[in-house]
Write a protein that holds these residues in place. Sequence first.
Motif, PDB file in Angstrom:
ATOM      1  N   ILE A   1       0.853  -1.264   0.098  1.00 44.93           N
ATOM      2  CA  ILE A   1       0.124  -0.114  -0.148  1.00 44.93           C
ATOM      3  C   ILE A   1       0.801   1.370   0.009  1.00 44.93           C
ATOM      4  O   ILE A   1       1.726   1.409   0.921  1.00 44.93           O
ATOM      5  CB  ILE A   1      -0.847  -0.216   1.172  1.00 44.93           C
ATOM      6  N   VAL A   2       0.825   2.099  -1.111  1.00 43.29           N
ATOM      7  CA  VAL A   2       1.513   3.240  -1.160  1.00 43.29           C
ATOM      8  C   VAL A   2       0.585   4.463  -1.180  1.00 43.29           C
ATOM      9  O   VAL A   2      -0.514   4.717  -1.964  1.00 43.29           O
ATOM     10  CB  VAL A   2       2.208   3.164  -2.556  1.00 43.29           C
ATOM     11  N   ASP A   3       1.233   5.620  -0.287  1.00 39.40           N
ATOM     12  CA  ASP A   3       0.403   6.795  -0.564  1.00 39.40           C
ATOM     13  C   ASP A   3       1.540   7.974  -0.483  1.00 39.40           C
ATOM     14  O   ASP A   3       2.644   7.850  -0.051  1.00 39.40           O
ATOM     15  CB  ASP A   3      -0.442   6.886   0.536  1.00 39.40           C
ATOM     16  N   ASP A   4       1.330   9.121  -0.859  1.00 38.00           N
ATOM     17  CA  ASP A   4       2.287  10.289  -0.551  1.00 38.00           C
ATOM     18  C   ASP A   4       2.546  10.732   0.863  1.00 38.00           C
ATOM     19  O   ASP A   4       3.660  11.117   1.066  1.00 38.00           O
ATOM     20  CB  ASP A   4       1.758  11.418  -1.259  1.00 38.00           C
ATOM     21  N   LEU A   5       1.805  10.440   1.741  1.00 35.22           N
ATOM     22  CA  LEU A   5       1.812  11.085   3.206  1.00 35.22           C
ATOM     23  C   LEU A   5       1.211  10.360   4.048  1.00 35.22           C
ATOM     24  O   LEU A   5      -0.039   9.628   4.074  1.00 35.22           O
ATOM     25  CB  LEU A   5       1.141  12.466   3.257  1.00 35.22           C
ATOM     26  N   LEU A   6       1.855   9.759   5.184  1.00 32.76           N
ATOM     27  CA  LEU A   6       1.264   9.173   6.620  1.00 32.76           C
ATOM     28  C   LEU A   6       1.138  10.335   7.399  1.00 32.76           C
ATOM     29  O   LEU A   6       2.058  10.939   7.832  1.00 32.76           O
ATOM     30  CB  LEU A   6       2.070   8.161   6.931  1.00 32.76           C
ATOM     31  N   ALA A   7      -0.096  10.649   7.857  1.00 34.36           N
ATOM     32  CA  ALA A   7      -0.623  11.529   8.868  1.00 34.36           C
ATOM     33  C   ALA A   7      -0.921  10.822  10.054  1.00 34.36           C
ATOM     34  O   ALA A   7      -0.340  10.301  10.554  1.00 34.36           O
ATOM     35  CB  ALA A   7      -1.545  12.553   8.413  1.00 34.36           C
ATOM     36  N   THR A   8      -2.248  10.641  10.169  1.00 35.64           N
ATOM     37  CA  THR A   8      -2.904  10.184  11.089  1.00 35.64           C
ATOM     38  C   THR A   8      -3.146   8.415  10.960  1.00 35.64           C
ATOM     39  O   THR A   8      -3.193   7.947  11.899  1.00 35.64           O
ATOM     40  CB  THR A   8      -4.639  10.510  11.610  1.00 35.64           C
ATOM     41  N   GLY A   9      -3.018   8.084   9.557  1.00 35.94           N
ATOM     42  CA  GLY A   9      -2.879   6.611   9.555  1.00 35.94           C
ATOM     43  C   GLY A   9      -4.678   5.962   9.139  1.00 35.94           C
ATOM     44  O   GLY A   9      -4.590   5.158   8.726  1.00 35.94           O
ATOM     45  N   GLY A  10      -5.233   6.971   9.207  1.00 32.71           N
ATOM     46  CA  GLY A  10      -6.728   6.591   9.257  1.00 32.71           C
ATOM     47  C   GLY A  10      -7.158   6.094   7.593  1.00 32.71           C
ATOM     48  O   GLY A  10      -7.687   4.854   7.431  1.00 32.71           O
ATOM     49  N   THR A  11      -6.670   6.640   6.619  1.00 26.33           N
ATOM     50  CA  THR A  11      -6.889   6.338   5.290  1.00 26.33           C
ATOM     51  C   THR A  11      -5.946   4.982   4.945  1.00 26.33           C
ATOM     52  O   THR A  11      -6.602   3.979   4.210  1.00 26.33           O
ATOM     53  CB  THR A  11      -6.099   7.332   4.338  1.00 26.33           C
ATOM     54  N   SER A  12      -4.948   4.878   5.501  1.00 28.76           N
ATOM     55  CA  SER A  12      -3.901   3.739   5.103  1.00 28.76           C
ATOM     56  C   SER A  12      -4.651   2.354   5.805  1.00 28.76           C
ATOM     57  O   SER A  12      -4.684   1.314   5.298  1.00 28.76           O
ATOM     58  CB  SER A  12      -2.581   4.028   5.916  1.00 28.76           C
ATOM     59  N   ARG A  13      -5.034   2.733   7.175  1.00 24.66           N
ATOM     60  CA  ARG A  13      -5.713   1.605   7.870  1.00 24.66           C
ATOM     61  C   ARG A  13      -6.963   1.024   7.369  1.00 24.66           C
ATOM     62  O   ARG A  13      -7.270  -0.076   7.255  1.00 24.66           O
ATOM     63  CB  ARG A  13      -5.934   1.780   9.249  1.00 24.66           C
ATOM     64  N   ALA A  14      -7.811   2.039   6.611  1.00 24.06           N
ATOM     65  CA  ALA A  14      -8.992   1.708   6.048  1.00 24.06           C
ATOM     66  C   ALA A  14      -8.654   0.815   4.668  1.00 24.06           C
ATOM     67  O   ALA A  14      -9.339  -0.144   4.211  1.00 24.06           O
ATOM     68  CB  ALA A  14      -9.824   2.938   5.432  1.00 24.06           C
ATOM     69  N   THR A  15      -7.515   1.363   3.775  1.00 18.62           N
ATOM     70  CA  THR A  15      -7.087   0.449   2.705  1.00 18.62           C
ATOM     71  C   THR A  15      -6.709  -0.801   2.916  1.00 18.62           C
ATOM     72  O   THR A  15      -7.001  -1.665   2.271  1.00 18.62           O
ATOM     73  CB  THR A  15      -5.953   1.514   2.077  1.00 18.62           C
ATOM     74  N   ALA A  16      -5.857  -1.120   4.319  1.00 20.49           N
ATOM     75  CA  ALA A  16      -5.724  -2.393   4.506  1.00 20.49           C
ATOM     76  C   ALA A  16      -6.893  -3.231   4.916  1.00 20.49           C
ATOM     77  O   ALA A  16      -6.995  -4.323   4.454  1.00 20.49           O
ATOM     78  CB  ALA A  16      -4.582  -2.345   5.629  1.00 20.49           C
ATOM     79  N   ASN A  17      -7.603  -2.611   5.568  1.00 14.80           N
ATOM     80  CA  ASN A  17      -9.117  -3.343   5.737  1.00 14.80           C
ATOM     81  C   ASN A  17      -9.691  -3.785   4.372  1.00 14.80           C
ATOM     82  O   ASN A  17      -9.955  -4.998   4.467  1.00 14.80           O
ATOM     83  CB  ASN A  17     -10.063  -2.488   6.317  1.00 14.80           C
ATOM     84  N   LEU A  18      -9.774  -3.069   3.506  1.00 12.00           N
ATOM     85  CA  LEU A  18     -10.243  -3.343   2.215  1.00 12.00           C
ATOM     86  C   LEU A  18      -9.537  -4.514   1.437  1.00 12.00           C
ATOM     87  O   LEU A  18     -10.113  -5.230   0.774  1.00 12.00           O
ATOM     88  CB  LEU A  18     -10.385  -2.032   1.280  1.00 12.00           C
ATOM     89  N   VAL A  19      -8.241  -4.176   1.519  1.00 11.37           N
ATOM     90  CA  VAL A  19      -7.254  -5.414   1.098  1.00 11.37           C
ATOM     91  C   VAL A  19      -7.442  -6.732   1.775  1.00 11.37           C
ATOM     92  O   VAL A  19      -7.830  -7.602   1.041  1.00 11.37           O
ATOM     93  CB  VAL A  19      -5.831  -4.965   0.839  1.00 11.37           C
ATOM     94  N   GLU A  20      -7.576  -6.687   3.009  1.00 15.07           N
ATOM     95  CA  GLU A  20      -7.934  -7.721   3.674  1.00 15.07           C
ATOM     96  C   GLU A  20      -9.090  -8.489   3.486  1.00 15.07           C
ATOM     97  O   GLU A  20      -9.347  -9.866   3.477  1.00 15.07           O
ATOM     98  CB  GLU A  20      -7.563  -7.721   5.047  1.00 15.07           C
TER      99      GLU A  20
END
Length: 171
Positions: free
Chosen positions: A116-135
Amino acid sequence: MELKNSIRSIKDYPVKGVIFRDITTLLREKDAFQEAIDSLAELAKKYKPDQVVGVEARGFIIGAALAYKLGCGFVPVRKPGKLPYDKISESYGLEYGEDVIEVHVDAIKKGEKVLIVDDLLATGGTSRATANLVEKLGGEVLAFLFMIELLDLKGRKLLEGYEVESLLKYE
């Protein structure tokens, strides 16, 4: 080249007290953009992903270039109403509200290894939600890669249990 010198900092955007790290200045400089993608590819190659997943919008730019460099597929995760086929969605909290992201139901095959790749890690909410979708789709999240990490927002905490790597760190 010092990549941080290619990133514009904008005070009080989108709200007062925030310093926005604008990567559009890095993207327009071919040498900086190439260095950033090459550096991310160097971090990523040990994972050997089947797919790179990028989150709308700047994650598309970085993720697609990285997928090409790694020789694997690219999967876009989008805001609601942008994907034309059957999809699943995940909501997540923001610093000032809530949002939703979606992915096609056939975007990740069961057992595929995903970066999972993004330009910026701030609070992690978007990234965590993306991981949930992948899983939910049966994929295995190998790691998260970010061009920029905002350390004081502690986004890594929400991603505990996963590998997290970033090129540039800001306090």
